[in-house]
Design a protein around this motif. Structure first.
Motif, mmCIF file in Angstrom:
data_model
loop_
_atom_site.group_PDB
_atom_site.id
_atom_site.type_symbol
_atom_site.label_atom_id
_atom_site.label_comp_id
_atom_site.label_asym_id
_atom_site.label_seq_id
_atom_site.Cartn_x
_atom_site.Cartn_y
_atom_site.Cartn_z
ATOM 1 N N ALA A 8 0.862 -1.184 0.000
ATOM 2 C CA ALA A 8 0.000 0.000 0.000
ATOM 3 C C ALA A 8 0.897 1.233 0.000
ATOM 4 O O ALA A 8 1.917 1.263 0.687
ATOM 5 C CB ALA A 8 -0.904 0.003 1.230
ATOM 6 N N TYR A 9 0.531 2.223 -0.783
ATOM 7 C CA TYR A 9 1.294 3.470 -0.898
ATOM 8 C C TYR A 9 0.457 4.626 -0.366
ATOM 9 O O TYR A 9 -0.657 4.847 -0.828
ATOM 10 C CB TYR A 9 1.655 3.755 -2.353
ATOM 11 C CG TYR A 9 2.499 2.690 -2.987
ATOM 12 C CD1 TYR A 9 3.890 2.743 -2.895
ATOM 13 C CD2 TYR A 9 1.916 1.631 -3.673
ATOM 14 C CE1 TYR A 9 4.676 1.751 -3.477
ATOM 15 C CE2 TYR A 9 2.691 0.646 -4.254
ATOM 16 C CZ TYR A 9 4.060 0.710 -4.152
ATOM 17 O OH TYR A 9 4.832 -0.263 -4.729
ATOM 18 N N VAL A 43 3.998 1.786 2.373
ATOM 19 C CA VAL A 43 5.013 2.764 1.983
ATOM 20 C C VAL A 43 4.439 4.162 2.166
ATOM 21 O O VAL A 43 3.367 4.468 1.655
ATOM 22 C CB VAL A 43 5.438 2.566 0.508
ATOM 23 C CG1 VAL A 43 6.455 3.614 0.097
ATOM 24 C CG2 VAL A 43 5.969 1.161 0.285
ATOM 25 N N ILE A 44 5.154 4.995 2.891
ATOM 26 C CA ILE A 44 4.767 6.393 3.111
ATOM 27 C C ILE A 44 5.722 7.274 2.322
ATOM 28 O O ILE A 44 6.938 7.081 2.388
ATOM 29 C CB ILE A 44 4.878 6.768 4.607
ATOM 30 C CG1 ILE A 44 3.773 6.124 5.420
ATOM 31 C CG2 ILE A 44 4.915 8.253 4.823
ATOM 32 C CD1 ILE A 44 2.488 6.906 5.482
ATOM 33 N N VAL A 45 5.207 8.221 1.585
ATOM 34 C CA VAL A 45 6.032 9.234 0.935
ATOM 35 C C VAL A 45 6.079 10.423 1.891
ATOM 36 O O VAL A 45 5.062 11.068 2.133
ATOM 37 C CB VAL A 45 5.454 9.642 -0.439
ATOM 38 C CG1 VAL A 45 6.295 10.745 -1.047
ATOM 39 C CG2 VAL A 45 5.390 8.434 -1.365
ATOM 40 N N ALA A 46 7.249 10.672 2.474
ATOM 41 C CA ALA A 46 7.377 11.709 3.501
ATOM 42 C C ALA A 46 8.494 12.687 3.154
ATOM 43 O O ALA A 46 9.530 12.289 2.622
ATOM 44 C CB ALA A 46 7.685 11.067 4.854
ATOM 45 N N TYR A 47 8.273 13.937 3.472
ATOM 46 C CA TYR A 47 9.328 14.933 3.365
ATOM 47 C C TYR A 47 10.268 14.774 4.558
ATOM 48 O O TYR A 47 9.871 14.276 5.619
ATOM 49 C CB TYR A 47 8.749 16.343 3.330
ATOM 50 C CG TYR A 47 7.983 16.628 2.068
ATOM 51 C CD1 TYR A 47 8.643 16.816 0.859
ATOM 52 C CD2 TYR A 47 6.598 16.690 2.076
ATOM 53 C CE1 TYR A 47 7.941 17.072 -0.314
ATOM 54 C CE2 TYR A 47 5.880 16.943 0.911
ATOM 55 C CZ TYR A 47 6.565 17.135 -0.267
ATOM 56 O OH TYR A 47 5.864 17.373 -1.417
ATOM 57 N N ASN A 48 11.507 15.189 4.406
ATOM 58 C CA ASN A 48 12.499 15.022 5.465
ATOM 59 C C ASN A 48 12.049 15.621 6.802
ATOM 60 O O ASN A 48 12.345 15.062 7.850
ATOM 61 C CB ASN A 48 13.839 15.630 5.043
ATOM 62 C CG ASN A 48 14.506 14.812 3.959
ATOM 63 O OD1 ASN A 48 14.255 13.624 3.815
ATOM 64 N ND2 ASN A 48 15.358 15.449 3.180
ATOM 65 N N GLU A 49 11.335 16.729 6.773
ATOM 66 C CA GLU A 49 10.891 17.369 8.010
ATOM 67 C C GLU A 49 9.896 16.500 8.773
ATOM 68 O O GLU A 49 9.652 16.724 9.961
ATOM 69 C CB GLU A 49 10.209 18.727 7.751
ATOM 70 C CG GLU A 49 10.949 19.699 6.867
ATOM 71 C CD GLU A 49 10.714 19.451 5.382
ATOM 72 O OE1 GLU A 49 9.558 19.445 4.919
ATOM 73 O OE2 GLU A 49 11.709 19.271 4.679
ATOM 74 N N GLU A 50 9.291 15.536 8.102
ATOM 75 C CA GLU A 50 8.259 14.709 8.713
ATOM 76 C C GLU A 50 8.764 13.341 9.153
ATOM 77 O O GLU A 50 8.004 12.533 9.691
ATOM 78 C CB GLU A 50 7.103 14.521 7.722
ATOM 79 C CG GLU A 50 6.483 15.829 7.290
ATOM 80 C CD GLU A 50 5.729 15.723 5.974
ATOM 81 O OE1 GLU A 50 5.879 14.703 5.268
ATOM 82 O OE2 GLU A 50 4.993 16.654 5.653
#
Length: 75
Positions: A8-9, A43-50
């Motif tokens: 899952a994305y 799978v999580i698409v995350a920005y570095n700050e998160e």
């Protein structure tokens, strides 16, 4: 988005800034994890700050992969 069986994305998990730090994002992640509990991978698409937030929710940054993307496509 998921492949129906294995992965899952989660491309974006967004909470309006005025509602952040109230547990809403964490509850959404819990709901996602529960819904996809039988899948091999979420799978999580995350920005570095998160990253800290997602790590506190049980996700780990991949050591052997890096996200790649194209921001504009021409046809």
């Amino acid at each position: 988005m998921d492949d129906g069986i294995m992965t899952a994305y989660v491309h974006y998990l967004l909470v309006r800034p005025e509602y952040q730090h109230l547990g809403i994002g964490r509850k959404l992640v819990e709901m996602i994890k529960e819904y996809y509990q039988e899948y091999l991978r979420i799978v999580i698409v995350a920005y570095n700050e998160e990253l800290d937030f997602y790590e506190s929710c049980g996700f780990k940054k991949a050591d052997d992969a890096s996200p790649m993307f194209i921001t504009s496509l021409w046809t």
